[in-house]
Design a protein around this motif. Sequence first.
Motif, short mmCIF file in Angstrom:
data_model
loop_
_atom_site.label_atom_id
_atom_site.label_comp_id
_atom_site.label_asym_id
_atom_site.label_seq_id
_atom_site.Cartn_x
_atom_site.Cartn_y
_atom_site.Cartn_z
N LYS A 101 46.31 37.52 39.09
CA LYS A 101 46.51 37.16 39.33
C LYS A 101 45.86 36.49 40.89
N ILE A 102 45.40 37.29 42.02
CA ILE A 102 44.56 37.12 42.72
C ILE A 102 42.99 36.94 43.15
N ALA A 103 42.71 37.87 41.58
CA ALA A 103 41.63 37.04 41.13
C ALA A 103 41.05 35.67 41.21
N PHE A 104 42.57 34.93 39.48
CA PHE A 104 42.03 34.06 39.34
C PHE A 104 42.61 32.99 40.45
N TRP A 105 43.27 33.15 40.85
CA TRP A 105 43.47 32.22 41.94
C TRP A 105 42.82 32.12 43.21
N ASN A 106 42.05 32.84 43.95
CA ASN A 106 41.00 33.11 44.33
C ASN A 106 39.48 32.50 43.32
N LYS A 249 51.34 45.79 45.26
CA LYS A 249 50.39 46.43 45.49
C LYS A 249 49.26 45.97 44.48
N THR A 250 47.63 46.30 44.76
CA THR A 250 47.05 45.96 44.13
C THR A 250 46.47 47.38 43.34
N LEU A 251 45.35 47.14 42.44
CA LEU A 251 44.44 48.13 41.97
C LEU A 251 43.94 49.13 42.93
#
Length: 302
Positions: A101-106, A249-251
């Motif tokens: 989610k964070i990677a896509f919207w970033n 938390k992230t990976l």
Amino acid sequence: MNRKQKNRFSTFFKHLLLTFVALFTIYPVIWIVMGSFNPGSSLFTAQVIPGMNWSLFWEGMREFNFHTVMESFRSIRLTLSHYSHLFQETNYLLWYKNTLKIAFWNMVLSTFLVVTAAYAFSRFRFPGRKQGLMTMLVLQMFPGFMGMIAIYILLLQLNLLDNHWGLILVYAGGSIPFNAWLVKGYFDTLPKSLEEAAKIDGAGNTTIFARVLMPLSVPILVFVAVSNFIGPWMDFIFARLVLRSNENKTLAIGLFEMVTGRGNTEFTLFAAGAVLVAVPITILFMTFQRFMVEGLKAGANK
């Protein structure tokens, strides 16, 4: 030594150097991948090929005995238990979803901000333009974590701590200086006659940007998008600073906690998680490698 011999020696040395660099790069990858298939939890007892009878293997090689060599492979023991443990007994899927989610919207937000900023600096002349470009150039000289305290206080005041959008905004803002310079260099190489022709036909700046420049800028757009998508998968410092609760938390945070502390020694489990992290990144690189190389070369020309 004549010229032909010098060229041969130079080619041999280059290939030797590249082979050494490739082995030096690939060996840790092979170790992590095979470590994820090792039984047990410690990397100290892990082997590159688990259970391999190396003494029998080298004995067969010395005697050129194919049967003995094959016998040495029969003792190999591989396990998928670490991968099943990740999905069944940890929050790995939740960490994966959060990171995706964070990677896509970033990627979406960063690409939009970078491209629009680069277009403005490339095509418009306004007061403070040179100073703004120089400021972005100077900002690239300082590592991002120098502003960690200021970022923490700012996110605290905006009530964005322990929030994915707070982390996304940090990533998006940090990607602007370098990428805007790179995309601006690409835009500078595009002929302005195309925009002038579009203006004669009545097109405005927004139409020119969307329908003239964007189709011509696919390589640099792919490079910016992919590089911004990859960043959050590998970042630990800012994610650790911003995110606190277990459900956010992230990976990087989740995997790090597997191998820290006295009771956390799941190194082979960590290796399995790291292998799965590399899957989307590897697919993206293999799919868009041509566009990324073209975009990086063209953007660096100026």
